[in-house]
Design a protein around this motif. Sequence first.
Motif, PDB file in Angstrom:
ATOM      1  N   PRO A  30       0.795  -1.231   0.000  1.00  0.00           N
ATOM      2  CA  PRO A  30       0.000   0.000   0.000  1.00  0.00           C
ATOM      3  C   PRO A  30       0.827   1.280   0.000  1.00  0.00           C
ATOM      4  CG  PRO A  30      -0.972  -1.606   1.487  1.00  0.00           C
ATOM      5  CD  PRO A  30       0.343  -2.182   1.046  1.00  0.00           C
ATOM      6  N   SER A  33       1.270   1.547  -3.778  1.00  0.00           N
ATOM      7  CA  SER A  33       0.061   1.651  -4.610  1.00  0.00           C
ATOM      8  C   SER A  33      -0.733   2.925  -4.339  1.00  0.00           C
ATOM      9  CB  SER A  33      -0.834   0.426  -4.421  1.00  0.00           C
ATOM     10  OG  SER A  33      -1.366   0.359  -3.122  1.00  0.00           O
ATOM     11  N   GLN A  34      -0.611   3.495  -3.149  1.00  0.00           N
ATOM     12  CA  GLN A  34      -1.380   4.707  -2.853  1.00  0.00           C
ATOM     13  C   GLN A  34      -0.932   5.898  -3.701  1.00  0.00           C
ATOM     14  OE1 GLN A  34      -0.682   6.618   1.039  1.00  0.00           O
ATOM     15  NE2 GLN A  34       1.025   5.198   1.296  1.00  0.00           N
ATOM     16  N   TYR A 118      -3.747  -4.373  -8.054  1.00  0.00           N
ATOM     17  CA  TYR A 118      -3.829  -3.699  -6.768  1.00  0.00           C
ATOM     18  C   TYR A 118      -4.287  -2.259  -6.923  1.00  0.00           C
ATOM     19  CZ  TYR A 118      -1.541  -7.631  -4.496  1.00  0.00           C
ATOM     20  OH  TYR A 118      -1.256  -8.883  -3.995  1.00  0.00           O
ATOM     21  N   PHE A 120      -5.285   0.966  -4.262  1.00  0.00           N
ATOM     22  CA  PHE A 120      -5.291   1.417  -2.875  1.00  0.00           C
ATOM     23  C   PHE A 120      -6.704   1.670  -2.371  1.00  0.00           C
ATOM     24  CE2 PHE A 120      -4.787   4.736   0.434  1.00  0.00           C
ATOM     25  CZ  PHE A 120      -3.976   4.029   1.314  1.00  0.00           C
ATOM     26  N   GLY A 124      -7.646  -0.896   1.085  1.00  0.00           N
ATOM     27  CA  GLY A 124      -6.399  -0.236   1.442  1.00  0.00           C
ATOM     28  C   GLY A 124      -5.196  -0.735   0.682  1.00  0.00           C
ATOM     29  N   GLY A 125      -5.434  -1.487  -0.411  1.00  0.00           N
ATOM     30  CA  GLY A 125      -4.338  -2.004  -1.219  1.00  0.00           C
ATOM     31  C   GLY A 125      -3.670  -3.244  -0.668  1.00  0.00           C
TER      32      GLY A 125
END
Length: 270
Positions: A30, A33-34, A118, A120, A124-125
């Motif tokens: 995460p 990925s965020q 994936y 986020f 939340g990923g």
Amino acid sequence: MANSRKPDLTDVISAIPYRMALAGGWIDQPFVSQHNPEPPGSMVVVGLEPNFRFMDRSGMATSTREVARRLWNGALPKRDPRELVRVLYEAENQGKPEPSGSQDMAGLIIPGVSRLDYDFACEGGFFPAHIETNQDPQVAHWLEDVVHVLPVAQRPENYSPLSEKRLERDWIRRLGQSGKDCFAAILAKDLGALGASLNECMACWEAILPGTVRHPAIHVDLLGLLRYYQSRYAGAMYSGCGGGYLYVISGEPVPGSIRVTVRLQAAGAK
């Protein structure tokens, strides 16, 4: 009368599969990925038969595999693989401040070649928003023929690849795209495109997390080896941060390499 059964390797290393992670790795975390401006980002994992013992600390999810061996007494239960991914994730990461990514669990448990997507915004990923899996034997055998595995070095003790983070959005977008490109290349049996996706993934790792390939604890010239094989074959990437194995993509033999067997779901299995 003495037992005349010949010993099987899985008697020693267990029947839990291994997994190979190809392009897109780190997008399952995460903290990466965020920052992806074009979610979902993808990575590719490949289930492997336990035909030999891979080195520990080498990007082959051996620590996760050991948790699975203890949890399930040396063999995967006959249950929904996606359910097992979550069970194993919880078993390994309970109480950990830095949990391992769910791609480790998915790669060990799901047969065939899988693209994990994936986002986020989805859980939340931590888990894939979508999984696309291919278990075509022809695709699997093609991949076995073109992936050549070279042992390089175990990840050093007390080493962390996260000492320096450069989480630039465009590089993370490219990382997630490299997984999409990798999966498409495998399904198309396109050697050049597969090699290019691995090369792109390594460029992203070097840009986003430089410690994956350069670190005071690493005493092997990982970048030098990588550049050598990338310049002579269709592509190459490391099995994980800090070294491990080098995956070389080639239609011809690569001296010193190991071959792997893609794990496919048995006929009639659920």
